[in-house]
Write a protein that holds these residues in place. Structure first.
Motif, PDB file in Angstrom:
ATOM      1  N   ILE A 101       1.560   6.550   4.208  1.00  0.00           N
ATOM      2  CA  ILE A 101       2.519   5.520   4.615  1.00  0.00           C
ATOM      3  C   ILE A 101       3.205   4.940   3.381  1.00  0.00           C
ATOM      4  O   ILE A 101       4.414   4.680   3.386  1.00  0.00           O
ATOM      5  N   ILE A 102       2.425   4.776   2.326  1.00  0.00           N
ATOM      6  CA  ILE A 102       2.986   4.227   1.090  1.00  0.00           C
ATOM      7  C   ILE A 102       3.706   5.315   0.294  1.00  0.00           C
ATOM      8  O   ILE A 102       4.869   5.168  -0.093  1.00  0.00           O
ATOM      9  N   HIS A 130      16.997  -6.779  -0.398  1.00  0.00           N
ATOM     10  CA  HIS A 130      16.795  -6.761   1.047  1.00  0.00           C
ATOM     11  C   HIS A 130      16.378  -5.365   1.501  1.00  0.00           C
ATOM     12  O   HIS A 130      15.493  -5.213   2.360  1.00  0.00           O
ATOM     13  N   TRP A 131      17.007  -4.338   0.945  1.00  0.00           N
ATOM     14  CA  TRP A 131      16.661  -2.949   1.254  1.00  0.00           C
ATOM     15  C   TRP A 131      15.181  -2.692   0.973  1.00  0.00           C
ATOM     16  O   TRP A 131      14.446  -2.151   1.807  1.00  0.00           O
ATOM     17  N   VAL A 132      14.742  -3.084  -0.221  1.00  0.00           N
ATOM     18  CA  VAL A 132      13.354  -2.838  -0.611  1.00  0.00           C
ATOM     19  C   VAL A 132      12.394  -3.590   0.311  1.00  0.00           C
ATOM     20  O   VAL A 132      11.410  -3.016   0.800  1.00  0.00           O
ATOM     21  N   ARG A 133      12.681  -4.860   0.556  1.00  0.00           N
ATOM     22  CA  ARG A 133      11.788  -5.648   1.420  1.00  0.00           C
ATOM     23  C   ARG A 133      11.719  -5.058   2.826  1.00  0.00           C
ATOM     24  O   ARG A 133      10.657  -5.063   3.457  1.00  0.00           O
ATOM     25  N   ARG A 134      12.847  -4.557   3.319  1.00  0.00           N
ATOM     26  CA  ARG A 134      12.861  -3.979   4.667  1.00  0.00           C
ATOM     27  C   ARG A 134      11.900  -2.801   4.769  1.00  0.00           C
ATOM     28  O   ARG A 134      11.102  -2.702   5.717  1.00  0.00           O
ATOM     29  N   TRP A 135      11.974  -1.864   3.804  1.00  0.00           N
ATOM     30  CA  TRP A 135      11.172  -0.650   3.907  1.00  0.00           C
ATOM     31  C   TRP A 135       9.705  -0.904   3.586  1.00  0.00           C
ATOM     32  O   TRP A 135       8.821  -0.285   4.196  1.00  0.00           O
ATOM     33  N   ILE A 136       9.432  -1.789   2.633  1.00  0.00           N
ATOM     34  CA  ILE A 136       8.029  -2.151   2.414  1.00  0.00           C
ATOM     35  C   ILE A 136       7.478  -2.826   3.659  1.00  0.00           C
ATOM     36  O   ILE A 136       6.357  -2.525   4.108  1.00  0.00           O
ATOM     37  N   GLY A 139       6.619  -0.336   6.475  1.00  0.00           N
ATOM     38  CA  GLY A 139       5.392   0.396   6.184  1.00  0.00           C
ATOM     39  C   GLY A 139       4.159  -0.486   6.275  1.00  0.00           C
ATOM     40  O   GLY A 139       3.123  -0.084   6.828  1.00  0.00           O
ATOM     41  N   PHE A 140       4.280  -1.702   5.750  1.00  0.00           N
ATOM     42  CA  PHE A 140       3.140  -2.620   5.789  1.00  0.00           C
ATOM     43  C   PHE A 140       2.775  -3.002   7.219  1.00  0.00           C
ATOM     44  O   PHE A 140       1.605  -3.223   7.528  1.00  0.00           O
ATOM     45  N   ALA A 141       3.760  -3.094   8.104  1.00  0.00           N
ATOM     46  CA  ALA A 141       3.467  -3.444   9.493  1.00  0.00           C
ATOM     47  C   ALA A 141       2.552  -2.403  10.135  1.00  0.00           C
ATOM     48  O   ALA A 141       1.612  -2.745  10.876  1.00  0.00           O
ATOM     49  N   ALA A 142       2.806  -1.132   9.865  1.00  0.00           N
ATOM     50  CA  ALA A 142       1.951  -0.068  10.385  1.00  0.00           C
ATOM     51  C   ALA A 142       0.594  -0.059   9.689  1.00  0.00           C
ATOM     52  O   ALA A 142      -0.460   0.058  10.336  1.00  0.00           O
ATOM     53  N   LEU A 143       0.624  -0.203   8.376  1.00  0.00           N
ATOM     54  CA  LEU A 143      -0.614  -0.148   7.607  1.00  0.00           C
ATOM     55  C   LEU A 143      -1.526  -1.330   7.940  1.00  0.00           C
ATOM     56  O   LEU A 143      -2.759  -1.183   7.962  1.00  0.00           O
ATOM     57  N   GLU A 144      -0.940  -2.477   8.221  1.00  0.00           N
ATOM     58  CA  GLU A 144      -1.730  -3.653   8.588  1.00  0.00           C
ATOM     59  C   GLU A 144      -2.631  -3.358   9.791  1.00  0.00           C
ATOM     60  O   GLU A 144      -3.815  -3.725   9.801  1.00  0.00           O
ATOM     61  N   GLN A 145      -2.084  -2.690  10.781  1.00  0.00           N
ATOM     62  CA  GLN A 145      -2.876  -2.371  11.973  1.00  0.00           C
ATOM     63  C   GLN A 145      -4.021  -1.415  11.636  1.00  0.00           C
ATOM     64  O   GLN A 145      -5.141  -1.568  12.151  1.00  0.00           O
ATOM     65  N   MET A 146      -3.759  -0.449  10.774  1.00  0.00           N
ATOM     66  CA  MET A 146      -4.791   0.519  10.422  1.00  0.00           C
ATOM     67  C   MET A 146      -5.903  -0.117   9.604  1.00  0.00           C
ATOM     68  O   MET A 146      -7.090   0.136   9.831  1.00  0.00           O
ATOM     69  N   VAL A 147      -5.538  -0.975   8.659  1.00  0.00           N
ATOM     70  CA  VAL A 147      -6.554  -1.636   7.836  1.00  0.00           C
ATOM     71  C   VAL A 147      -7.363  -2.615   8.681  1.00  0.00           C
ATOM     72  O   VAL A 147      -8.589  -2.706   8.541  1.00  0.00           O
ATOM     73  N   THR A 182       2.815 -12.986   4.543  1.00  0.00           N
ATOM     74  CA  THR A 182       2.095 -13.712   5.600  1.00  0.00           C
ATOM     75  C   THR A 182       1.770 -12.834   6.801  1.00  0.00           C
ATOM     76  O   THR A 182       0.671 -12.956   7.372  1.00  0.00           O
ATOM     77  N   PRO A 183       2.660 -11.926   7.229  1.00  0.00           N
ATOM     78  CA  PRO A 183       2.330 -11.117   8.408  1.00  0.00           C
ATOM     79  C   PRO A 183       1.267 -10.041   8.172  1.00  0.00           C
ATOM     80  O   PRO A 183       0.909  -9.340   9.120  1.00  0.00           O
ATOM     81  N   TYR A 184       0.752  -9.921   6.945  1.00  0.00           N
ATOM     82  CA  TYR A 184      -0.134  -8.810   6.619  1.00  0.00           C
ATOM     83  C   TYR A 184      -1.468  -9.300   6.044  1.00  0.00           C
ATOM     84  O   TYR A 184      -1.859  -8.934   4.931  1.00  0.00           O
ATOM     85  N   PRO A 185      -2.208 -10.122   6.786  1.00  0.00           N
ATOM     86  CA  PRO A 185      -3.438 -10.693   6.230  1.00  0.00           C
ATOM     87  C   PRO A 185      -4.493  -9.650   5.881  1.00  0.00           C
ATOM     88  O   PRO A 185      -5.243  -9.825   4.889  1.00  0.00           O
ATOM     89  N   ALA A 186      -4.605  -8.579   6.662  1.00  0.00           N
ATOM     90  CA  ALA A 186      -5.608  -7.564   6.351  1.00  0.00           C
ATOM     91  C   ALA A 186      -5.276  -6.851   5.047  1.00  0.00           C
ATOM     92  O   ALA A 186      -6.164  -6.564   4.230  1.00  0.00           O
ATOM     93  N   LEU A 187      -3.983  -6.572   4.830  1.00  0.00           N
ATOM     94  CA  LEU A 187      -3.568  -5.929   3.585  1.00  0.00           C
ATOM     95  C   LEU A 187      -3.815  -6.840   2.391  1.00  0.00           C
ATOM     96  O   LEU A 187      -4.294  -6.391   1.344  1.00  0.00           O
ATOM     97  N   VAL A 188      -3.470  -8.096   2.547  1.00  0.00           N
ATOM     98  CA  VAL A 188      -3.651  -9.050   1.452  1.00  0.00           C
ATOM     99  C   VAL A 188      -5.131  -9.156   1.089  1.00  0.00           C
ATOM    100  O   VAL A 188      -5.503  -9.161  -0.092  1.00  0.00           O
ATOM    101  N   ALA A 189      -5.995  -9.217   2.100  1.00  0.00           N
ATOM    102  CA  ALA A 189      -7.433  -9.338   1.844  1.00  0.00           C
ATOM    103  C   ALA A 189      -7.976  -8.080   1.173  1.00  0.00           C
ATOM    104  O   ALA A 189      -8.765  -8.159   0.217  1.00  0.00           O
ATOM    105  N   ALA A 190      -7.554  -6.918   1.659  1.00  0.00           N
ATOM    106  CA  ALA A 190      -8.011  -5.671   1.048  1.00  0.00           C
ATOM    107  C   ALA A 190      -7.523  -5.561  -0.388  1.00  0.00           C
ATOM    108  O   ALA A 190      -8.254  -5.128  -1.287  1.00  0.00           O
ATOM    109  N   GLY A 191      -6.270  -5.944  -0.622  1.00  0.00           N
ATOM    110  CA  GLY A 191      -5.738  -5.902  -1.970  1.00  0.00           C
ATOM    111  C   GLY A 191      -6.463  -6.830  -2.915  1.00  0.00           C
ATOM    112  O   GLY A 191      -6.733  -6.480  -4.069  1.00  0.00           O
TER     113      GLY A 191
END
Length: 214
Positions: A101-102, A130-136, A139-147, A182-191
């Protein structure tokens, strides 16, 4: 085996991934820097090593390995402990998917070549950010669910894997471009758990020999 030589750039997220993997394995390696801002990765001397003209490349005993996902899997095979991929094939496929995903969905749209092309096409820095934030964010939205589903402290399970090797540099990029995490608490915690490990902390861009000291 002689010490591997990692060709990279301090702020390259792909090189950052490989530094993390080498550090987690306890591998002693040398670094050769190629400043991407000045096009040093396209110098003839480097193209003779890595014909694709990108970093990272890893030189080991006369062999050259390129592309960070392939390099990380080679490192994991060459130094099996601690494992960066689970032994179970289903679990390993999940870790590879997290990393992809990354490496495959986010990174190709946000690397320096693309951002420079957008600028050359007349886009403003605000539009590029804005372009960069959109694509990250996508990807993070999908990865958040998996983590959230598979993580128990790290991206997958309770030890760092290849997924964490990819996540930590991408979180660094997200911070650079002021993405709201903020929308990615699982990613933030894992990181946070990953960055707390000394081996991963030592791979941080600011600590590399070629880092800007301004």
């Amino acid at each position: 085996m002689s010490a591997p030589v990692l060709h990279g750039y301090w702020r390259s997220s792909a090189a950052y991934r490989v530094r993390i993997a080498l550090n987690l394995k306890g591998v002693v390696y040398d670094q050769v820097a190629h400043d991407l801002r000045h096009g040093e990765q396209r110098a003839a001397e480097y193209l003779a090593i890595a014909p694709h003209g990108l970093v990272p490349a890893l030189e080991v005993d006369g062999r050259v390995l390129i592309e960070s996902p392939a390099i990380i899997e080679w490192i994991d095979t060459r130094w099996p402990t601690p494992a960066l991929l689970p032994a179970d094939p289903d679990a390993a496929a999940t870790v590879r998917a997290m990393a992809a995903i990354i490496a495959c969905d986010i990174h190709p749209l946000c690397n320096l070549r693309v951002l420079r092309t957008l600028k050359a096409m007349g886009h403003s820095q605000d539009e590029i950010d804005h372009w960069v934030r959109r694509w990250i964010g996508d990807g993070f939205a999908a990865l958040e669910q998996m983590v959230a589903r598979h993580g128990r402290g790290f991206c997958f399970g309770d030890t760092p894997t290849a997924a964490d090797c990819h996540l930590v540099p991408q979180l660094y990029n997200a911070d650079r471009f002021a993405l709201d995490l903020t929308p990615y608490p699982a990613l933030v915690a894992a990181g946070a758990a990953a960055r707390a490990l000394p081996a991963i902390a030592a791979a941080h861009p600011d600590l590399q020999p070629d880092a800007d000291r301004q």
